[in-house]
Design a protein around this motif. Structure first.
Motif, PDB file in Angstrom:
ATOM      1  N   VAL A  22       0.864  -1.186   0.000  1.00 56.56           N
ATOM      2  CA  VAL A  22       0.000   0.000   0.000  1.00 56.56           C
ATOM      3  C   VAL A  22       0.895   1.228   0.000  1.00 56.56           C
ATOM      4  CG1 VAL A  22      -1.709   1.315   1.316  1.00 56.56           C
ATOM      5  CG2 VAL A  22      -1.854  -1.188   1.228  1.00 56.56           C
ATOM      6  N   VAL A  23       0.566   2.214  -0.805  1.00 52.00           N
ATOM      7  CA  VAL A  23       1.363   3.439  -0.855  1.00 52.00           C
ATOM      8  C   VAL A  23       1.011   4.332   0.333  1.00 52.00           C
ATOM      9  CG1 VAL A  23       1.849   5.545  -2.160  1.00 52.00           C
ATOM     10  CG2 VAL A  23       1.596   3.361  -3.354  1.00 52.00           C
ATOM     11  N   PHE A  24       2.017   4.705   1.121  1.00 51.63           N
ATOM     12  CA  PHE A  24       1.845   5.609   2.252  1.00 51.63           C
ATOM     13  C   PHE A  24       2.496   6.966   1.995  1.00 51.63           C
ATOM     14  CE2 PHE A  24       1.534   1.344   3.941  1.00 51.63           C
ATOM     15  CZ  PHE A  24       0.498   1.414   4.861  1.00 51.63           C
ATOM     16  N   TYR A  25       3.294   7.058   0.961  1.00 54.58           N
ATOM     17  CA  TYR A  25       4.046   8.275   0.676  1.00 54.58           C
ATOM     18  C   TYR A  25       3.109   9.391   0.243  1.00 54.58           C
ATOM     19  CZ  TYR A  25       7.531  11.317  -1.575  1.00 54.58           C
ATOM     20  OH  TYR A  25       8.315  12.382  -1.948  1.00 54.58           O
ATOM     21  N   LYS A  26       3.081  10.462   1.043  1.00 58.51           N
ATOM     22  CA  LYS A  26       2.242  11.639   0.795  1.00 58.51           C
ATOM     23  C   LYS A  26       0.764  11.293   0.644  1.00 58.51           C
ATOM     24  CE  LYS A  26       5.862  14.632  -1.078  1.00 58.51           C
ATOM     25  NZ  LYS A  26       5.942  15.397   0.174  1.00 58.51           N
ATOM     26  N   THR A  27       0.350  10.190   1.269  1.00 59.86           N
ATOM     27  CA  THR A  27      -1.044   9.755   1.213  1.00 59.86           C
ATOM     28  C   THR A  27      -1.504   9.366   2.616  1.00 59.86           C
ATOM     29  OG1 THR A  27      -0.739   8.865  -1.019  1.00 59.86           O
ATOM     30  CG2 THR A  27      -2.671   8.124   0.193  1.00 59.86           C
ATOM     31  N   TRP A  28      -2.553  10.001   3.096  1.00 59.53           N
ATOM     32  CA  TRP A  28      -3.095   9.628   4.401  1.00 59.53           C
ATOM     33  C   TRP A  28      -3.698   8.231   4.327  1.00 59.53           C
ATOM     34  CZ3 TRP A  28      -2.207  11.403   8.992  1.00 59.53           C
ATOM     35  CH2 TRP A  28      -1.911  12.752   9.208  1.00 59.53           C
ATOM     36  N   ARG A  29      -3.329   7.385   5.286  1.00 60.55           N
ATOM     37  CA  ARG A  29      -3.918   6.053   5.417  1.00 60.55           C
ATOM     38  C   ARG A  29      -4.398   5.860   6.846  1.00 60.55           C
ATOM     39  NH1 ARG A  29      -4.930   4.321   0.321  1.00 60.55           N
ATOM     40  NH2 ARG A  29      -3.025   4.312  -0.957  1.00 60.55           N
ATOM     41  N   HIS A  30      -5.577   5.270   6.978  1.00 55.30           N
ATOM     42  CA  HIS A  30      -6.056   4.895   8.305  1.00 55.30           C
ATOM     43  C   HIS A  30      -5.749   3.421   8.517  1.00 55.30           C
ATOM     44  CE1 HIS A  30      -9.010   3.730  11.455  1.00 55.30           C
ATOM     45  NE2 HIS A  30      -8.570   4.854  11.969  1.00 55.30           N
ATOM     46  N   ILE A  31      -5.079   3.122   9.619  1.00 51.87           N
ATOM     47  CA  ILE A  31      -4.676   1.752   9.944  1.00 51.87           C
ATOM     48  C   ILE A  31      -5.345   1.338  11.250  1.00 51.87           C
ATOM     49  CG2 ILE A  31      -2.730   0.234  10.481  1.00 51.87           C
ATOM     50  CD1 ILE A  31      -0.941   2.273   8.987  1.00 51.87           C
ATOM     51  N   ALA A  32      -5.946   0.163  11.267  1.00 44.12           N
ATOM     52  CA  ALA A  32      -6.515  -0.392  12.498  1.00 44.12           C
ATOM     53  C   ALA A  32      -6.103  -1.848  12.599  1.00 44.12           C
ATOM     54  CB  ALA A  32      -8.038  -0.275  12.504  1.00 44.12           C
ATOM     55  N   ILE A  33      -5.819  -2.289  13.819  1.00 42.56           N
ATOM     56  CA  ILE A  33      -5.460  -3.687  14.045  1.00 42.56           C
ATOM     57  C   ILE A  33      -6.199  -4.193  15.268  1.00 42.56           C
ATOM     58  CG2 ILE A  33      -3.368  -3.019  15.320  1.00 42.56           C
ATOM     59  CD1 ILE A  33      -2.134  -5.686  14.164  1.00 42.56           C
ATOM     60  N   THR A  34      -6.707  -5.418  15.177  1.00 44.29           N
ATOM     61  CA  THR A  34      -7.385  -6.057  16.305  1.00 44.29           C
ATOM     62  C   THR A  34      -6.626  -7.325  16.659  1.00 44.29           C
ATOM     63  OG1 THR A  34      -8.888  -7.409  14.952  1.00 44.29           O
ATOM     64  CG2 THR A  34      -9.586  -5.164  15.461  1.00 44.29           C
ATOM     65  N   LEU A  35      -6.470  -7.575  17.954  1.00 41.64           N
ATOM     66  CA  LEU A  35      -5.742  -8.751  18.429  1.00 41.64           C
ATOM     67  C   LEU A  35      -6.632  -9.568  19.350  1.00 41.64           C
ATOM     68  CD1 LEU A  35      -2.896  -8.926  17.270  1.00 41.64           C
ATOM     69  CD2 LEU A  35      -3.458  -6.539  17.705  1.00 41.64           C
ATOM     70  N   ASP A  36      -7.190 -10.647  18.823  1.00 34.97           N
ATOM     71  CA  ASP A  36      -7.932 -11.628  19.609  1.00 34.97           C
ATOM     72  C   ASP A  36      -6.923 -12.693  19.997  1.00 34.97           C
ATOM     73  OD1 ASP A  36      -9.401 -13.886  20.446  1.00 34.97           O
ATOM     74  OD2 ASP A  36     -11.136 -13.287  19.243  1.00 34.97           O
ATOM     75  N   ARG A  37      -6.587 -12.771  21.272  1.00 38.24           N
ATOM     76  CA  ARG A  37      -5.476 -13.625  21.693  1.00 38.24           C
ATOM     77  C   ARG A  37      -5.764 -15.113  21.497  1.00 38.24           C
ATOM     78  NH1 ARG A  37      -2.232 -10.105  24.903  1.00 38.24           N
ATOM     79  NH2 ARG A  37      -0.601 -11.681  24.779  1.00 38.24           N
ATOM     80  N   ASP A  38      -7.026 -15.466  21.301  1.00 36.56           N
ATOM     81  CA  ASP A  38      -7.380 -16.877  21.089  1.00 36.56           C
ATOM     82  C   ASP A  38      -7.565 -17.226  19.617  1.00 36.56           C
ATOM     83  OD1 ASP A  38      -7.476 -17.482  23.862  1.00 36.56           O
ATOM     84  OD2 ASP A  38      -9.449 -16.531  23.973  1.00 36.56           O
ATOM     85  N   VAL A  39      -7.833 -16.231  18.791  1.00 38.87           N
ATOM     86  CA  VAL A  39      -8.188 -16.495  17.391  1.00 38.87           C
ATOM     87  C   VAL A  39      -7.159 -15.955  16.417  1.00 38.87           C
ATOM     88  CG1 VAL A  39      -9.913 -16.098  15.594  1.00 38.87           C
ATOM     89  CG2 VAL A  39     -10.638 -16.533  17.952  1.00 38.87           C
ATOM     90  N   GLY A  40      -6.676 -14.738  16.648  1.00 43.38           N
ATOM     91  CA  GLY A  40      -5.715 -14.139  15.744  1.00 43.38           C
ATOM     92  C   GLY A  40      -5.981 -12.664  15.523  1.00 43.38           C
TER      93      GLY A  40
END
Length: 263
Positions: free
Chosen positions: A102-120
């Motif tokens: 994914v291009v991040f250079y001079k481009t706004w990106r929204h990043i989200a991450i979820t961590l379910d410790r039992d599933v992934g």
């Protein structure tokens, strides 16, 4: 558009205050440290906006981390070769990485991450889940992601390399919460949702936590807070003194595109 013109896409939700780190010595660190300690079993999620000031197609920027290098405990994120990655601890432990660049250079990106410790884990870019590959999934349920340092923004603990040169906006952390796809979509649209344990949106011109006391302490020679979007584009392009502006879709009152033209 003519040579020298600058286009700003306001549909990216990028008209908000942001923090700027220079990739040399700038870093933001949270306190107290314990708020973001998730041990070996607590689920958590976090999200943020990021725009790189350098091409990341062949280099690494450290993003948000809590890993203490001397012990290895904690977690960290980075972008390497235009791919966002999350790691538990600092060794060959749990890792999730997006499959496509994914291009991040001079481009706004929204990043989200979820961590379910039992599933992934799951990674979302610009409000939508993206395909990602997990390694050492079993370690996610047992790795200790607590450490004696706070959240680091733009750097990995004491590591002197790979500091991020870019803009940061609306950083949110969620403890004991796995964000749903619908909730990520709301965050992407800049809506508030329940369950946040730390929010730094820089809208008041400070590095303070807008919902609590987990304020960020800034360190560095260039750290600034400013409105980023049209103002940044204007500062990027001052090749003549007689720029003029085409106002976006004022008839319909909808966010669209601003074009900064050279006369």
């Amino acid at each position: 558009m003519a040579a020298g013109d600058v286009e700003v896409d306001l549909t990216q939700n990028n008209s908000f205050a942001c923090a700027k780190t220079d990739g040399v010595d700038d870093i933001l660190v949270s306190s107290p440290v314990g708020t973001f300690n998730y041990g070996t079993d607590r689920d958590f999620s976090f999200s943020f906006w990021f725009k790189s000031d350098e091409d990341l197609s062949a280099q690494t920027f450290r993003l948000i981390s809590k890993t203490k290098l001397s012990t290895g405990n904690g977690f960290f994120t980075d972008i390497t070769n235009n791919k966002f990655r999350f790691f538990t601890k600092s060794g060959a432990t749990y890792k999730i990485e997006i499959d496509s660049a994914v291009v991040f250079y001079k481009t706004w990106r929204h990043i989200a991450i979820t961590l379910d410790r039992d599933v992934g884990g799951k990674i979302y870019i610009d409000g939508a889940e993206v395909a990602a590959t997990e390694l050492n999934l079993a370690n996610l349920a047992s790795d200790n992601v607590s450490s004696t340092i706070g959240i680091n923004v733009a750097k990995l603990d004491t590591q002197a390399a790979n500091l991020a040169n870019g803009f940061w906006g609306d950083i949110r952390f969620f403890s004991d919460k796995i964000l749903t796809a619908a909730e990520v979509t709301k965050i992407y649209a800049k809506e508030q949702i329940k369950g946040t344990t730390g929010v730094w949106n820089f809208e008041d011109g400070t590095y303070n936590d807008s919902i609590g006391s987990n304020n960020l302490v800034n360190s560095g020679s260039y750290l600034t807070i400013a409105d980023d979007a049209i103002a940044k584009a204007i500062s990027d392009d001052r090749t003549t003194a007689n720029d003029h502006y085409l106002i976006w879709d004022g008839l319909l009152g909808k966010a669209g595109t601003v074009v900064i033209e050279e006369a």
